[in-house]
Design an enzyme around this catalytic site. Structure first.
Site, PDB file in Angstrom:
ATOM      1  CB  ILE A   1      -1.016   0.034   1.177  1.00 12.11           C
ATOM      2  CG1 ILE A   1      -0.317  -0.069   2.543  1.00 12.11           C
ATOM      3  CG2 ILE A   1      -2.073  -1.044   1.010  1.00 12.11           C
ATOM      4  CD1 ILE A   1      -1.245   0.210   3.725  1.00 12.11           C
TER       5      ILE A   1
ATOM      6  CD  GLU B   1       4.843  -3.090   9.985  1.00 12.60           C
ATOM      7  OE1 GLU B   1       4.901  -3.773  11.029  1.00 12.60           O
ATOM      8  OE2 GLU B   1       5.250  -3.515   8.889  1.00 12.60           O
TER       9      GLU B   1
ATOM     10  CB  THR C   1      -6.307   0.933  17.426  1.00 16.93           C
ATOM     11  OG1 THR C   1      -6.020   0.621  18.783  1.00 16.93           O
ATOM     12  CG2 THR C   1      -5.465   2.148  17.056  1.00 16.93           C
ATOM     13  CG  ASP C   2      -8.701   0.570  22.372  1.00 17.74           C
ATOM     14  OD1 ASP C   2      -7.570   0.345  21.887  1.00 17.74           O
ATOM     15  OD2 ASP C   2      -9.165  -0.098  23.323  1.00 17.74           O
TER      16      ASP C   2
ATOM     17  CE1 TYR D   1      -1.090  -0.030  15.355  1.00 19.43           C
ATOM     18  CE2 TYR D   1      -1.858   0.329  17.608  1.00 19.43           C
ATOM     19  CZ  TYR D   1      -2.077  -0.140  16.323  1.00 19.43           C
ATOM     20  OH  TYR D   1      -3.289  -0.711  16.003  1.00 19.43           O
TER      21      TYR D   1
ATOM     22  CB  ALA E   1       1.568   8.927  16.901  1.00 20.68           C
TER      23      ALA E   1
HETATM   24  P1  NAD Z   1      -1.580  -7.905  11.702  1.00 19.13           P
HETATM   25  O1  NAD Z   1      -0.247  -7.308  11.994  1.00 19.13           O
HETATM   26  O2  NAD Z   1      -1.883  -9.284  12.165  1.00 19.13           O
HETATM   27  O3  NAD Z   1      -1.836  -7.881  10.127  1.00 19.13           O
HETATM   28  C1  NAD Z   1      -1.498  -6.788   9.316  1.00 19.13           C
HETATM   29  C2  NAD Z   1      -1.539  -7.255   7.868  1.00 19.13           C
HETATM   30  O4  NAD Z   1      -1.204  -6.120   7.038  1.00 19.13           O
HETATM   31  C3  NAD Z   1      -0.543  -8.358   7.550  1.00 19.13           C
HETATM   32  O5  NAD Z   1      -1.157  -9.371   6.784  1.00 19.13           O
HETATM   33  C4  NAD Z   1       0.532  -7.651   6.734  1.00 19.13           C
HETATM   34  O6  NAD Z   1       1.162  -8.492   5.789  1.00 19.13           O
HETATM   35  C5  NAD Z   1      -0.282  -6.554   6.055  1.00 19.13           C
HETATM   36  N1  NAD Z   1       0.554  -5.408   5.672  1.00 19.13           N
HETATM   37  C6  NAD Z   1       1.477  -4.767   6.461  1.00 19.13           C
HETATM   38  N2  NAD Z   1       2.074  -3.801   5.749  1.00 19.13           N
HETATM   39  C7  NAD Z   1       1.508  -3.806   4.510  1.00 19.13           C
HETATM   40  C8  NAD Z   1       1.715  -3.038   3.343  1.00 19.13           C
HETATM   41  N3  NAD Z   1       2.637  -2.059   3.301  1.00 19.13           N
HETATM   42  N4  NAD Z   1       0.959  -3.301   2.252  1.00 19.13           N
HETATM   43  C9  NAD Z   1       0.043  -4.287   2.279  1.00 19.13           C
HETATM   44  N5  NAD Z   1      -0.179  -5.066   3.351  1.00 19.13           N
HETATM   45  C10 NAD Z   1       0.554  -4.833   4.448  1.00 19.13           C
HETATM   46  O7  NAD Z   1      -2.634  -6.857  12.259  1.00 19.13           O
HETATM   47  P2  NAD Z   1      -4.040  -7.109  12.977  1.00 19.13           P
HETATM   48  O8  NAD Z   1      -3.807  -7.309  14.420  1.00 19.13           O
HETATM   49  O9  NAD Z   1      -4.810  -8.100  12.199  1.00 19.13           O
HETATM   50  O10 NAD Z   1      -4.688  -5.649  12.788  1.00 19.13           O
HETATM   51  C11 NAD Z   1      -5.388  -5.322  11.590  1.00 19.13           C
HETATM   52  C12 NAD Z   1      -5.864  -3.881  11.680  1.00 19.13           C
HETATM   53  O11 NAD Z   1      -6.714  -3.727  12.795  1.00 19.13           O
HETATM   54  C13 NAD Z   1      -4.745  -2.859  11.861  1.00 19.13           C
HETATM   55  O12 NAD Z   1      -5.059  -1.717  11.118  1.00 19.13           O
HETATM   56  C14 NAD Z   1      -4.758  -2.550  13.348  1.00 19.13           C
HETATM   57  O13 NAD Z   1      -4.297  -1.252  13.597  1.00 19.13           O
HETATM   58  C15 NAD Z   1      -6.237  -2.700  13.646  1.00 19.13           C
HETATM   59  N6  NAD Z   1      -6.561  -3.100  15.028  1.00 19.13           N
HETATM   60  C16 NAD Z   1      -5.958  -4.203  15.596  1.00 19.13           C
HETATM   61  C17 NAD Z   1      -6.338  -4.604  16.879  1.00 19.13           C
HETATM   62  C18 NAD Z   1      -5.729  -5.812  17.553  1.00 19.13           C
HETATM   63  O14 NAD Z   1      -5.998  -6.051  18.727  1.00 19.13           O
HETATM   64  N7  NAD Z   1      -4.938  -6.626  16.869  1.00 19.13           N
HETATM   65  C19 NAD Z   1      -7.312  -3.869  17.588  1.00 19.13           C
HETATM   66  C20 NAD Z   1      -7.873  -2.734  16.980  1.00 19.13           C
HETATM   67  C21 NAD Z   1      -7.507  -2.371  15.693  1.00 19.13           C
HETATM   68  O1  DAU Z   2      -6.133  -1.769  21.929  1.00 21.48           O
HETATM   69  C1  DAU Z   2      -6.007  -2.191  20.604  1.00 21.48           C
HETATM   70  C2  DAU Z   2      -4.567  -2.553  20.317  1.00 21.48           C
HETATM   71  O2  DAU Z   2      -4.296  -3.765  21.025  1.00 21.48           O
HETATM   72  C3  DAU Z   2      -4.287  -2.731  18.822  1.00 21.48           C
HETATM   73  O3  DAU Z   2      -4.487  -1.510  18.165  1.00 21.48           O
HETATM   74  C4  DAU Z   2      -2.854  -3.226  18.599  1.00 21.48           C
HETATM   75  O4  DAU Z   2      -2.654  -3.482  17.216  1.00 21.48           O
HETATM   76  C5  DAU Z   2      -2.665  -4.505  19.387  1.00 21.48           C
HETATM   77  O5  DAU Z   2      -1.338  -4.945  19.255  1.00 21.48           O
HETATM   78  C6  DAU Z   2      -3.003  -4.292  20.862  1.00 21.48           C
HETATM   79  O6  DAU Z   2      -2.030  -3.426  21.488  1.00 21.48           O
HETATM   80  P1  DAU Z   2      -1.444  -3.731  22.964  1.00 21.48           P
HETATM   81  O7  DAU Z   2      -0.140  -3.056  23.081  1.00 21.48           O
HETATM   82  O8  DAU Z   2      -2.468  -3.482  24.002  1.00 21.48           O
HETATM   83  O9  DAU Z   2      -1.277  -5.344  22.836  1.00 21.48           O
HETATM   84  P2  DAU Z   2      -0.095  -6.339  23.303  1.00 21.48           P
HETATM   85  O10 DAU Z   2      -0.613  -7.717  23.075  1.00 21.48           O
HETATM   86  O11 DAU Z   2       1.207  -5.971  22.716  1.00 21.48           O
HETATM   87  O12 DAU Z   2      -0.025  -6.079  24.868  1.00 21.48           O
HETATM   88  C7  DAU Z   2      -1.142  -6.234  25.714  1.00 21.48           C
HETATM   89  C8  DAU Z   2      -0.722  -5.858  27.103  1.00 21.48           C
HETATM   90  O13 DAU Z   2       0.206  -6.845  27.593  1.00 21.48           O
HETATM   91  C9  DAU Z   2       0.010  -4.536  27.199  1.00 21.48           C
HETATM   92  O14 DAU Z   2      -0.342  -3.895  28.419  1.00 21.48           O
HETATM   93  C10 DAU Z   2       1.490  -4.908  27.225  1.00 21.48           C
HETATM   94  C11 DAU Z   2       1.483  -6.258  27.928  1.00 21.48           C
HETATM   95  N1  DAU Z   2       2.522  -7.215  27.501  1.00 21.48           N
HETATM   96  C12 DAU Z   2       2.661  -7.479  26.186  1.00 21.48           C
HETATM   97  C13 DAU Z   2       3.605  -8.375  25.745  1.00 21.48           C
HETATM   98  C14 DAU Z   2       3.769  -8.653  24.254  1.00 21.48           C
HETATM   99  C15 DAU Z   2       3.296  -7.876  28.463  1.00 21.48           C
HETATM  100  O15 DAU Z   2       3.136  -7.657  29.674  1.00 21.48           O
HETATM  101  N2  DAU Z   2       4.218  -8.781  28.023  1.00 21.48           N
HETATM  102  C16 DAU Z   2       4.424  -9.045  26.682  1.00 21.48           C
HETATM  103  O16 DAU Z   2       5.318  -9.875  26.351  1.00 21.48           O
END
Ligand code: NAD
Ligand code: DAU
Length: 351
Positions: A65, A89, A134-135, A159, A161
């Site tokens: 993208i 990312e 995301t929240d 992230y 930001a």
């Molecule tokens: P993820 O990291 O598992 O997946 C991201 C996908 O985007 C991957 O398949 C990757 O290959 C693709 N990608 C990365 N860079 C790209 C590029 N330059 N061009 C095309 N594709 C690319 O992420 P996720 O956890 O599934 O999150 C998906 C979306 O939801 C994100 O926008 C994230 O900010 C949002 N989100 C995630 C969470 C969560 O808890 N995981 C919560 C709220 C919102």
């Molecule tokens: O709130 C939505 C977000 O949730 C999404 O937008 C992000 O893409 C997603 O990665 C997630 O972010 P967090 O930073 O909250 O998720 P993470 O799983 O990295 O961490 C969850 C909590 O656990 C956080 O308080 C950090 C803590 N943590 C995380 C890891 C990886 C640990 O204590 N140990 C760890 O090894």
């Protein structure tokens, strides 16, 4: 003419949440053609999509993208009726070590998609740009209160930001060029196919491997957890019934302190693996994440009241399902962790 009722571009469809969204749309809407655009970074994996890879209403396109010319040509090749934009990312720890990658993909990548949509859709009504966010854009809560759709943006990590900036660009394209858009901001997802750098799959993977369980700081940070299929269902609901120009918060009504969550996960793993010594012994409190947000909690009342969505799974049930999936799919775990896989913990502490 494509012969399909609608053509929808889903970006990031090989990632964790995206793969659940792609599968839901391909299975639920045979009259739609789903085009999945994904770069297949470390986080994207076509194994996540095995069950639908040969479906006649599905096509995978590998691409970036961040490449504006490529995105323009994709919008010329297909006549998209809608975009559901998930590519990003997504890991906060990685954004601390490499903020530029987050700027490129999350901001520039989103603006490239917005430009292509604006230019190829012109003023055609009925076309929708749905941005998945995301929240974390709202910053950190203290012990009380909830994020609503009116909460002011206050992102604290590179992230968040970058995601906040991409949200602003989406709204700016709506305001300036009349692009139809919707944004949803969701809390922490968990479930099958999540890359094991995020808290829950990392802990599951480490218990399986008998490795230490790194809990940041004192484990007192709080997150609101939602089963990934409930998020995918919310995205389906919002895409079809949400209103252009609106924002919807999505959450699990399900707050957990990290250390309590890890304890519960250890208890489930002890039972499933019939461990003699509890896996809680593997817990290690490590240096805190820089700028670690204390608490996230979503008020999803608007989505519930206006569109009738609610989470379907209790957390304990969802966690058991998740643990079962990882135990049954250790090959997937081995595969995704065999390449560039390195956790923040491995990078920063001797293991
Ligand atoms: P993820 O990291 O598992 O997946 C991201 C996908 O985007 C991957 O398949 C990757 O290959 C693709 N990608 C990365 N860079 C790209 C590029 N330059 N061009 C095309 N594709 C690319 O992420 P996720 O956890 O599934 O999150 C998906 C979306 O939801 C994100 O926008 C994230 O900010 C949002 N989100 C995630 C969470 C969560 O808890 N995981 C919560 C709220 C919102
Ligand atoms: O709130 C939505 C977000 O949730 C999404 O937008 C992000 O893409 C997603 O990665 C997630 O972010 P967090 O930073 O909250 O998720 P993470 O799983 O990295 O961490 C969850 C909590 O656990 C956080 O308080 C950090 C803590 N943590 C995380 C890891 C990886 C640990 O204590 N140990 C760890 O090894």
């Amino acid at each position: 003419m494509s012969g399909f009722e609608r053509q929808i571009l889903i970006t990031g469809g090989a990632g964790f949440i995206g793969s659940h969204v792609v599968k839901l749309f391909v299975n639920q809407y045979p009259t739609y053609k789903i085009i999945n655009l994904d770069l297949l970074t470390y986080a994207g994996n076509l194994e996540n999509l095995k069950s639908i890879e040969n479906a006649s209403n599905y096509e995978f396109v590998k691409g970036d993208i961040v490449d504006g010319d490529f995105i323009q040509s994709l919008f010329q090749k297909f006549d998209f009726d809608g975009v559901i934009h998930l590519a990003a990312e997504s890991h906060v720890d990685r954004s601390i070590t490499d903020p530029l990658a987050f700027l490129q993909t999350n901001i520039l990548g989103t603006v490239n998609l917005l430009n292509a949509a604006k230019e190829s859709w012109k003023s055609e009504s009925g076309k929708l740009f749905y941005h998945i966010s995301t929240d974390e854009v709202y910053g950190s809560l203290q012990k009380t209160g909830f994020f609503t759709e009116q909460t002011a943006y206050d992102p604290q990590s590179p992230y968040s930001a970058s995601k906040a900036s991409s949200d602003h660009f989406v709204r700016a394209y709506g305001n300036t060029y009349g692009l139809n858009y919707i944004i949803s901001n969701c809390s922490n997802n968990y479930g099958p196919y999540q890359f094991p750098e995020k808290l829950i799959p990392l802990m599951i993977n480490n218990v399986i491997g008998g490795k230490r369980l790194p809990v940041y700081g004192k484990g007192e940070n709080i997150r609101d957890w939602l089963y990934v299929e409930d998020h995918a269902r919310a995205i389906d609901t919002i895409y079809h019934r949400g209103h252009s120009g609106e924002t919807y918060n999505i959450g699990g009504f399900n707050e957990w302190k990290n250390i309590d969550l890890v304890h519960m996960l250890c208890e489930i793993m002890d039972k499933k693996l019939q461990l003699k010594d509890t896996s809680k012994n593997l817990i290690e409190f490590v240096k805190d994440r820089a700028g670690h947000d204390l608490r996230y909690a979503i008020d999803a009342t608007k989505l519930e009241k206006e569109l009738g969505w609610r989470p379907s799974l209790q957390f304990e049930e969802g966690l058991e399902k998740t643990v079962d999936w990882y135990l049954e799919n250790t090959q997937w775990l081995d595969h995704v962790t065999s390449g560039v896989y390195q956790t923040y913990y491995q990078e920063h502490y001797a293991v």
